[in-house]
Design a protein around this motif. Structure first.
Motif, PDB file in Angstrom:
ATOM      1  N   PHE A  99       0.801  -1.230   0.000  1.00 31.78           N
ATOM      2  CA  PHE A  99       0.000   0.000   0.000  1.00 31.78           C
ATOM      3  C   PHE A  99       0.833   1.279   0.000  1.00 31.78           C
ATOM      4  N   ASN A 100       2.138   1.168   0.026  1.00 33.90           N
ATOM      5  CA  ASN A 100       2.937   2.400  -0.052  1.00 33.90           C
ATOM      6  C   ASN A 100       2.965   2.924  -1.486  1.00 33.90           C
ATOM      7  N   HIS A 101       2.846   1.990  -2.436  1.00 35.78           N
ATOM      8  CA  HIS A 101       2.952   2.366  -3.848  1.00 35.78           C
ATOM      9  C   HIS A 101       2.108   1.424  -4.693  1.00 35.78           C
ATOM     10  N   THR A 102       1.845   1.818  -5.935  1.00 31.68           N
ATOM     11  CA  THR A 102       1.242   0.898  -6.902  1.00 31.68           C
ATOM     12  C   THR A 102       2.201   0.813  -8.081  1.00 31.68           C
ATOM     13  N   SER A 103       1.927  -0.147  -8.943  1.00 26.40           N
ATOM     14  CA  SER A 103       2.632  -0.194 -10.224  1.00 26.40           C
ATOM     15  C   SER A 103       2.205   1.016 -11.047  1.00 26.40           C
ATOM     16  N   THR A 104       3.075   1.486 -11.904  1.00 29.37           N
ATOM     17  CA  THR A 104       2.677   2.569 -12.814  1.00 29.37           C
ATOM     18  C   THR A 104       1.688   2.044 -13.863  1.00 29.37           C
ATOM     19  N   GLU A 105       1.445   0.734 -13.865  1.00 29.20           N
ATOM     20  CA  GLU A 105       0.412   0.196 -14.759  1.00 29.20           C
ATOM     21  C   GLU A 105      -0.958   0.128 -14.089  1.00 29.20           C
ATOM     22  N   HIS A 106      -1.021   0.505 -12.818  1.00 27.50           N
ATOM     23  CA  HIS A 106      -2.319   0.540 -12.140  1.00 27.50           C
ATOM     24  C   HIS A 106      -3.211   1.573 -12.840  1.00 27.50           C
ATOM     25  N   GLU A 107      -4.498   1.276 -12.875  1.00 32.05           N
ATOM     26  CA  GLU A 107      -5.440   2.184 -13.554  1.00 32.05           C
ATOM     27  C   GLU A 107      -5.349   3.603 -12.989  1.00 32.05           C
ATOM     28  N   TRP A 108      -5.180   3.723 -11.671  1.00 31.73           N
ATOM     29  CA  TRP A 108      -5.100   5.065 -11.069  1.00 31.73           C
ATOM     30  C   TRP A 108      -3.940   5.859 -11.662  1.00 31.73           C
ATOM     31  N   PHE A 109      -2.817   5.202 -11.846  1.00 31.88           N
ATOM     32  CA  PHE A 109      -1.645   5.911 -12.353  1.00 31.88           C
ATOM     33  C   PHE A 109      -1.805   6.234 -13.833  1.00 31.88           C
TER      34      PHE A 109
END
Ligand code: TEU
Ligand code: CA
Length: 545
Positions: A99-109
């Protein structure tokens, strides 16, 4: 008394545990096939490293969708079956929440990159300062912690790989999204959670250069971390569940707050100071022999201070980010059996909840890789380049990786002595350890005095002996190169003495040699009780009349 004081957790690195469909990659059905082994070992919880949708730049710690299963690991049906099958055997699952980060492929990013302001506020985007990075902070995997996005004219923060963008926990919408993830898995019957680098989630209000370090002092155990954790736990109703937070570069004082039951944050915490005693000047990439005096003092501090303030430690030597303890602090060759058992006793004898990392229970050694193309880990590959750029020769850089690479702990599980170790039927994604003769579950299942049998006993004893699960701990003043402590509970006293050296060491105190011999890392009981043999670990119980 805590509900988890008698428990033992087994950590599974999914990619390397068991491959059911012969593609060289471990998977969820593979784990289901090994549940009987795990039940027989006696463990209570399985912590699975992330198996969610991910581009796998950091082997799943770069999550692109927290609710979907990466097809290389299986399906949602497989995961549901795993939860149910484990439950039948009295085992609960713990999922890894990154939960500190997501992949840059996450929809949010992706939506943030596409220009949606709402989603830009999910991350930490900053304008350049004097045409450069907003701060001089360094990524934990090497290089700047900021990545520039030309289309937006802004940088985003990534404390890990550039494809792992840090989330903005200041934003209540982000916190709500993450709570939904917990609720989703809790509803599926998951029994607990491990929170990845959770003490890094609260970033400072002011962004400034770090003139003395890499920036970590500004965001480690950050300003609102306790507030955010309390909120997450309360709003998802997990205060009484099995939870553990991974705490990077933390302090005892902070871990007391994270784990004291009255705070209603987490059940326990991982800290890492004891795994830096072989870092020269605190630098992971500078080799040094382990300092056992420092190891002893760190255990003493963390154990005694956490106890005095009602905190609770997760006890461990190994995980998927660490080289193998048997190669680091023991002897994975001549004294493999003795030192493997001794290290197990040292950890399992303490106050807290012990964690076993897959393969530890059979004494799996470091990988022993000698060429760069055997490595897979993003951190190892980055640091190889950094070491070379800093003037190390190829041989020197490879020597450092052989000691320090995270791939040392990620080699596939050794189930049998066959070519593919019963892990798969083809070449796995990462090679097996070079030195694996005599090291397999199948082999050690046959032997009464195997490391595996010793671990089974350690797990069992924690359930049977209240002095192990509930007893107070106090460290003993033992000679250099040894670690000793006593546990006390209702008139019972347990004494653990461990020799971390390859020579015999005299143990002066009479009083520590008395009582029934409970465990010994040597098959033969000691002939001279005042001596600890090389890598001997010994536990005695005394009953006060
Ligand atoms: O690890 C956090 C972390 O900082 C380290 O253990 C890290 O691997 C080490 O300091 C590098 O020298 C967690 C996960 O356990 C790890 O596998 C992930 O890569 C990392 O977070 C990012 O999610
Ligand atoms: Ca597979």
């Amino acid at each position: 008394m805590r509900s988890y004081s008698k428990s033992c957790v087994y950590q599974i690195y999914v990619k390397s545990f068991a491959d059911s469909n012969k593609d060289g990659i471990g998977d969820i059905p593979g784990i289901i096939g090994k549940l009987d082994y795990l039940a027989d070992l006696g463990v209570d919880y399985l912590w699975l490293t992330p198996f969610f949708t991910s581009p796998m730049n950091d082997n799943g710690y770069d999550v692109a969708d927290y609710r979907r299963i990466n097809p290389c690991f299986g399906t949602m049906e497989d995961v549901e079956r795993l939860i149910a099958e484990a439950k039948k055997r009295g085992i609960l699952l713990m999922f890894d929440m990154v939960f500190n980060h997501t992949s840059t492929e996450h929809e949010w990013f992706r939506r943030a990159l596409a220009g949606e302001k709402e989603y830009q506020d999910y991350y930490i985007f900053k304008d350049p300062v004097d045409g450069k990075e907003p701060t001089n902070w360094q990524s934990k995997f090497g290089g700047s912690a900021w990545e520039f996005v030309p289309s937006l004219g802004k940088y985003y923060l990534h404390l890990f790989d550039r494809t792992q963008a840090d989330l903005n926990w200041e934003n209540p919408k982000v916190r709500e999204e993450l709570k939904q993830v917990i609720r989703f898995w809790k509803d599926k019957g998951v029994g607990g959670f491990r929170f990845d680098v959770v003490n890094l989630i609260s970033k400072p209000a002011v962004w400034e250069d770090d003139t003395i370090g890499d920036g970590r002092r500004f965001y480690t155990d950050g300003p609102h971390v306790h507030e955010y954790l309390k909120e997450l736990v309360a709003d998802t109703g997990i205060a009484d569940m099995m939870t553990v937070g991974e705490m990077s570069s933390t302090s005892v004082e902070q871990c007391i707050r994270y784990t004291r039951p009255s705070e209603r944050e987490l059940a326990m915490a991982f800290s890492f100071h004891h795994l830096k005693v072989d870092y020269k000047d605190g630098d992971k990439w500078s080799l040094m022999e382990p300092d056992f005096k420092q190891l002893r003092d760190l255990f003493a501090t963390w154990q005694e201070q956490m106890q005095d303030a009602d905190g609770w430690n997760a006890l461990f030597f190994n995980n998927h980010d660490q080289p193998r303890a048997i190669s680091r602090f023991g002897d994975d060759d001549t004294y493999r059996r003795e030192s493997g058992k001794m290290l197990g006793l040292l950890i399992h004898g303490m106050r807290g909840t012990p964690y076993i990392y897959q393969g530890e229970e059979i004494g799996t050694p470091n990988a022993g890789f000698t060429t760069i193309d055997e490595y897979r880990d993003v951190e190892s590959l980055n640091y190889y380049e950094i070491l070379r750029a800093n003037g190390k020769s190829e041989a020197e850089a490879l020597e450092i990786l052989a000691e320090r690479s995270r791939d040392n702990g990620r080699t596939p599980m050794l189930w049998t002595e066959e070519e593919y170790a019963g892990f798969s039927e083809r070449e796995p994604w990462l090679a097996f350890p070079r030195n694996r003769k005599g090291i397999s579950v199948e082999e050690q299942m046959q032997q009464e005095d195997s490391i595996l049998a010793f671990y089974r006993k350690l797990i069992q004893l924690r359930k049977e002996l209240a002095v192990l699960s509930e007893g107070d701990i106090r460290f003993l003043d033992t000679p250099e190169g040894t670690i000793g402590y006593e546990r006390r509970f209702e008139g019972q006293r347990l004494i653990v003495l461990c020799n971390l050296c390859d020579r015999a060491i005299a143990i002066p105190s009479e009083e520590w040699q008395q009582g029934e011999l409970l465990l010994d890392s040597y098959e033969q009981p000691p002939t001279d009780v005042t001596m600890l043999r090389p890598y001997e670990g010994r536990a005695r119980v005394q009953n006060e009349k």
